[in-house]
Each structure stands twice: as structure tokens, then as C-alpha cells.
Scaffold this active site. Structure first.
Site, PDB file in Angstrom:
ATOM      1  N   ASP A   1       8.123  14.582  23.685  1.00  0.00           N
ATOM      2  CA  ASP A   1       7.818  15.809  24.411  1.00  0.00           C
ATOM      3  C   ASP A   1       6.426  16.328  24.043  1.00  0.00           C
ATOM      4  O   ASP A   1       6.167  17.539  24.086  1.00  0.00           O
ATOM      5  CB  ASP A   1       8.874  16.893  24.176  1.00  0.00           C
TER       6      ASP A   1
ATOM      7  N   ALA B   1       4.029  27.231  26.637  1.00  0.00           N
ATOM      8  CA  ALA B   1       4.965  26.493  25.784  1.00  0.00           C
ATOM      9  C   ALA B   1       4.574  25.025  25.743  1.00  0.00           C
ATOM     10  O   ALA B   1       4.326  24.424  26.782  1.00  0.00           O
ATOM     11  CB  ALA B   1       6.378  26.633  26.319  1.00  0.00           C
TER      12      ALA B   1
ATOM     13  N   LYS C   1      13.862  13.894  37.127  1.00  0.00           N
ATOM     14  CA  LYS C   1      13.886  14.921  36.096  1.00  0.00           C
ATOM     15  C   LYS C   1      14.378  16.230  36.687  1.00  0.00           C
ATOM     16  O   LYS C   1      13.833  16.723  37.679  1.00  0.00           O
ATOM     17  CB  LYS C   1      12.474  15.099  35.524  1.00  0.00           C
TER      18      LYS C   1
ATOM     19  N   HIS D   1      16.085  18.869  31.560  1.00  0.00           N
ATOM     20  CA  HIS D   1      15.641  19.953  30.686  1.00  0.00           C
ATOM     21  C   HIS D   1      16.838  20.895  30.599  1.00  0.00           C
ATOM     22  O   HIS D   1      17.121  21.638  31.528  1.00  0.00           O
ATOM     23  CB  HIS D   1      14.419  20.677  31.254  1.00  0.00           C
TER      24      HIS D   1
ATOM     25  N   HIS E   1       9.801  10.454  26.471  1.00  0.00           N
ATOM     26  CA  HIS E   1       9.551  11.784  27.068  1.00  0.00           C
ATOM     27  C   HIS E   1       8.140  12.230  26.687  1.00  0.00           C
ATOM     28  O   HIS E   1       7.897  12.648  25.560  1.00  0.00           O
ATOM     29  CB  HIS E   1      10.580  12.808  26.559  1.00  0.00           C
TER      30      HIS E   1
ATOM     31  N   HIS F   1      15.056  16.324  24.678  1.00  0.00           N
ATOM     32  CA  HIS F   1      14.623  17.187  23.566  1.00  0.00           C
ATOM     33  C   HIS F   1      15.713  18.160  23.102  1.00  0.00           C
ATOM     34  O   HIS F   1      15.539  19.375  23.167  1.00  0.00           O
ATOM     35  CB  HIS F   1      13.326  17.939  23.904  1.00  0.00           C
TER      36      HIS F   1
ATOM     37  N   HIS G   1      -1.689  21.565  25.743  1.00  0.00           N
ATOM     38  CA  HIS G   1      -2.213  22.725  26.475  1.00  0.00           C
ATOM     39  C   HIS G   1      -3.548  23.093  25.833  1.00  0.00           C
ATOM     40  O   HIS G   1      -3.668  23.049  24.600  1.00  0.00           O
ATOM     41  CB  HIS G   1      -1.279  23.938  26.351  1.00  0.00           C
TER      42      HIS G   1
ATOM     43  N   HIS H   1       4.303  14.141  28.142  1.00  0.00           N
ATOM     44  CA  HIS H   1       3.457  14.828  29.134  1.00  0.00           C
ATOM     45  C   HIS H   1       2.027  14.339  28.975  1.00  0.00           C
ATOM     46  O   HIS H   1       1.433  14.503  27.908  1.00  0.00           O
ATOM     47  CB  HIS H   1       3.507  16.343  28.932  1.00  0.00           C
TER      48      HIS H   1
ATOM     49  N   ARG I   1      -0.384  15.031  31.588  1.00  0.00           N
ATOM     50  CA  ARG I   1      -1.273  15.825  32.460  1.00  0.00           C
ATOM     51  C   ARG I   1      -2.070  14.886  33.365  1.00  0.00           C
ATOM     52  O   ARG I   1      -1.622  13.793  33.659  1.00  0.00           O
ATOM     53  CB  ARG I   1      -2.200  16.747  31.632  1.00  0.00           C
TER      54      ARG I   1
HETATM   55  C1  NCD Z   1       6.451  21.160  28.373  1.00  0.00           C
HETATM   56  C2  NCD Z   1       5.097  21.196  29.063  1.00  0.00           C
HETATM   57  O1  NCD Z   1       4.182  21.868  28.575  1.00  0.00           O
HETATM   58  O2  NCD Z   1       4.933  20.516  30.091  1.00  0.00           O
HETATM   59  N1  NCD Z   1       6.513  22.234  27.414  1.00  0.00           N
HETATM   60  C3  NCD Z   1       7.329  22.331  26.342  1.00  0.00           C
HETATM   61  O3  NCD Z   1       7.330  23.360  25.673  1.00  0.00           O
HETATM   62  N2  NCD Z   1       8.116  21.313  25.993  1.00  0.00           N
HETATM   63  C4  NCD Z   1       7.535  21.209  29.384  1.00  0.00           C
HETATM   64  C5  NCD Z   1       8.895  20.880  28.836  1.00  0.00           C
HETATM   65  O4  NCD Z   1       9.192  19.745  28.499  1.00  0.00           O
HETATM   66  O5  NCD Z   1       9.698  21.812  28.696  1.00  0.00           O
HETATM   67 ZN    ZN Z   2       8.849  17.916  28.131  1.00  0.00          ZN
END
Ligand code: NCD
Ligand code: ZN
Length: 345
Positions: free
Chosen positions: A247, A263, A99, A136, A13, A174, A251, A15, A17
Site C-alpha cells: 500500500d 492519507a 478494486k 478497501h 497492493h 491492508h 503524496h 500505488h 500514480r
Molecule cells: C491510498 C492512496 O493514497 O492512494 N492511501 C492510503 O492511505 N492507503 C489509498 C488507499 O489505499 O486507501
Molecule cells: Zn492502497
């Protein structure tokens, strides 16, 4: 013990971007993990196999020279994902699942699912074609307390999915509570869960330690100490259903340190090191390899990696921030020291 060698792990899992942001974070993951399941919550969301194929090509093009890393993709499910799209995803050979983001639950989830009823045709097609649903697991009803949204999701949505589509494999992503870990243990076969490093290492006090800590804000939120302990017991136990998914969710600093901050916790810079710290706390470093490198591959029906990585017991200080395109990125444990370090290959 001064070094710890294990089969190369996978991150189920992640991210990444896109563009300059992806280029900034991808090397951290590729230096540690052989494979990752890359989340599709981009702007615009990756709702088609064609879009995922192009995104995957951009990831491969952004890899550092000589990196040995394989991205696997998951389709962003909407209220109207057609069964044909599921078949195309399966035929692509690079998509492992789809997802489910409840609409409004988290970052870039606006295009997500407004009612689970709308997904039955897609979920039935997934069961038929052997694709895995990643969820999620939080409800979005504003009257539900934000700390109870995962538990409410189990009762209101997850049990219905598992009953309604018996052949569907589902990863509860998660997980953050003792109740979720217990649910996974008692549910029908085919349900598994990923656990992040922050939910193994921190409880919700970390969000408010001496003031509001935006870099400890992720969704689902950190929970109570007894939840953290239950997750640590699940991860370090013998149960095949719990495996690694960071996860890691980068950001830009200014979007987190803001009146309405985003988040997401970035952990890719030290992901396996953070898990090693958690497993060591539990006195179960011997189980790290199963959690990080075996159970997820087995669940997804992929071969376990043959390569190995080594960690050495060597204190290092995490930088205050990393470059992130034109921005800065504040990593988990910034400015503090970690006990384990990955030995460069
Ligand atoms: C994730 C994101 O920023 O893409 N943020 C997070 O707080 N985990 C999205 C997600 O997995 O909920
Ligand atoms: Zn995530």
C-alpha cells in the site's frame, strides 16, 4: 546472519500514480519486486480495460533501463461497472481483478461504490471469469468511529459479499486489526488478506508522537498495539491467506503537511527491508519468503518468481525526502536508520 537471500518478492497492493510522480517512485519498486498489483485510484479513475491498458503501457515506458518488472492491473469498480467490462478485463491478460473502493473511503474514491447492491452483476461476472475482488474494507458512514470502520465493514459488507457470491475470490486489502485477521482465518475459502509494513511496525501512537505526525497518516488508520501484534502473528505464521501488499501511497510533501492532509504512507524506498525488520522482531525471518514471495503468487495462480534477491545486514539512513516531480516525498522512517539493505543485483 549477515545476508538473507530469498525468491524475488511481489507487491500485491501498490500505488504508482502517473507522469513525473510515477517516474520518481517506480524505480524503488522495480529494484525490489518482480511484480506488483497497481491500484487504479487515479484522477480520473481507471474504470475501463482500455484505460488500464494505456496506463500499463506508461508504466512499462517509465521503467529504468534493464529493469525486470511486470505490472498487473485492477479495474476501478463503480456503481455501474458492466459485466461486459469484466469480460474485457479478463480477456486482456493483464488484469487480475477489480478494486472496490466504498465511495468516500480514501484517496480518489469519489467515483467508488455507494452501495454494495449496485455491484452484484459485476461481482457475479468476476466469479464467472475468475477475476479477484480487492477490497478497501472500511465503511464510510460518518457516525462510525474512524477506528471502527474496518470492523463495521466486515459485519455490514464483507460477510454479505462472501455469502452472496460464493465463487468469488476476495482479497481484504491492508488489514489493520486483530478482528480482521481472525475473520480471514475463519471465513470461507477464497478470502485472503494483504498486510502493509506500517501496520506491522507501528501502532496508532505513532500518529500522535509528540505532536500530529502527518506522515504516519494512512487509511485504514494504524490501530492498537494488540492489533499490530495480531497482524505480525498472522504475517509471520503459517497461514497461506496472509501475504505482502505494501500500500505504498506517495503524496507530495505539501499535500500531507497541510490543514487537511492526504492519507497515504510511502514505503517503496525500503519496502522489503521494512518487512525484514518486522519479521526479525518476531524472530521469524525464516517466514519472510513465504509471505513476500510465495503465498500471493499462489493465491493469484501465477508462477512463483525464479529470480532471487539478497538483503544484507547493514545499517543505512533513510533520506529526509526524495524528489517527487516538482515536489518532495517524505518516506516512511525518513531520517532514521534501517537494519537491512537490498544488495544491488
Ligand atoms: C491510498 C492512496 O493514497 O492512494 N492511501 C492510503 O492511505 N492507503 C489509498 C488507499 O489505499 O486507501
Ligand atoms: Zn492502497
Amino acid at each position: 546472519m549477515t545476508t538473507l537471500a530469498l525468491r524475488r518478492p511481489d507487491d500485491w497492493h501498490l500505488h504508482l500514480r502517473d507522469g513525473a510522480h510515477m517516474a520518481a517512485v517506480l524505480p524503488f519498486t522495480a529494484a525490489r519486486f518482480a511484480r506488483a498489483l497497481v491500484m487504479p485510484n487515479l484522477k480520473p479513475p481507471m474504470t475501463t480495460t482500455a484505460a488500464l491498458g494505456e496506463y500499463r503501457a506508461r508504466i512499462l515506458a517509465a521503467l529504468p533501463e534493464g529493469a525486470d518488472f511486470e505490472p498487473w492491473m485492477t479495474l476501478y469498480l463503480t456503481d455501474s461497472t458492466p459485466p461486459d467490462e469484466i469480460r474485457r478485463a479478463r480477456d486482456s491478460g493483464f488484469v487480475l481483478g477489480a478494486k472496490l473502493y466504498p465511495a468516500g473511503a480514501t484517496t480518489h474514491s469519489d467515483a467508488g461504490v455507494t452501495s454494495i447492491e449496485n455491484t452484484w452483476p459485476a461481482l457475479e461476472a468476476m466469479a464467472e471469469h475468475g477475476l479477484v475482488l480487492q477490497v478497501h474494507g472500511e465503511v464510510t458512514e460518518p457516525e462510525v468511529d474512524v477506528f471502527d470502520r474496518e470492523t463495521a465493514f466486515i459485519d455490514r459488507v464483507l460477510t454479505r459479499i462472501l455469502e452472496r457470491v460464493p465463487g468469488l475470490k476476495v482479497v481484504f486489502e491492508h488489514i489493520t486489526t486483530a478482528a480482521a485477521a481472525e475473520f480471514v482465518r475463519s471465513a470461507r475459502g477464497g478470502l485472503a488478506a494483504t498486510i502493509t509494513p506500517q501496520h506491522l511496525l507501528l501502532n496508532r501512537n505513532a500518529i500522535f508522537e509528540g505532536g500530529v505526525r502527518p506522515h504516519h497518516y494512512c487509511l485504514p488508520l494504524l490501530k492498537r498495539e494488540r492489533d499490530r501484534e495480531a497482524l505480525l502473528a498472522a504475517a509471520t505464521g503459517n497461514d497461506q491467506r496472509f501475504f505482502l501488499g505494501t500500500d505504498s501511497a506517495p503524496h507530495a510533501r505539501h499535500t500531507k503537511e497541510a490543514p487537511c492532509g492526504c492519507a497515504g504512507i510511502f514505503s517503496a524506498h525500503a519496502a522489503i527491508e521494512l518487512y525484514a525488520e518486522a519479521f526479525e522482531q518476531a524472530g521469524r525471518l525464516d517466514r519472510l519468503e513465504a509471505f513476500a514471495s510465495e503465498r500471493g503468487a499462489d493465491y493469484y495462480g501465477l508462477p512463483r518468481n525464479e529470480q532471487r534477491i539478497s538483503l544484507s545486514r547493514e545499517r543505512w539512513t533513510v533520506p529526509d525526502h526524495y524528489p517527487f516531480g516538482d515536489d518532495e516525498l517524505v518516506p516512511l522512517r525518513s531520517g532514521t536508520s534501517l537494519a537491512w539493505r537490498v544488495v544491488p543485483a
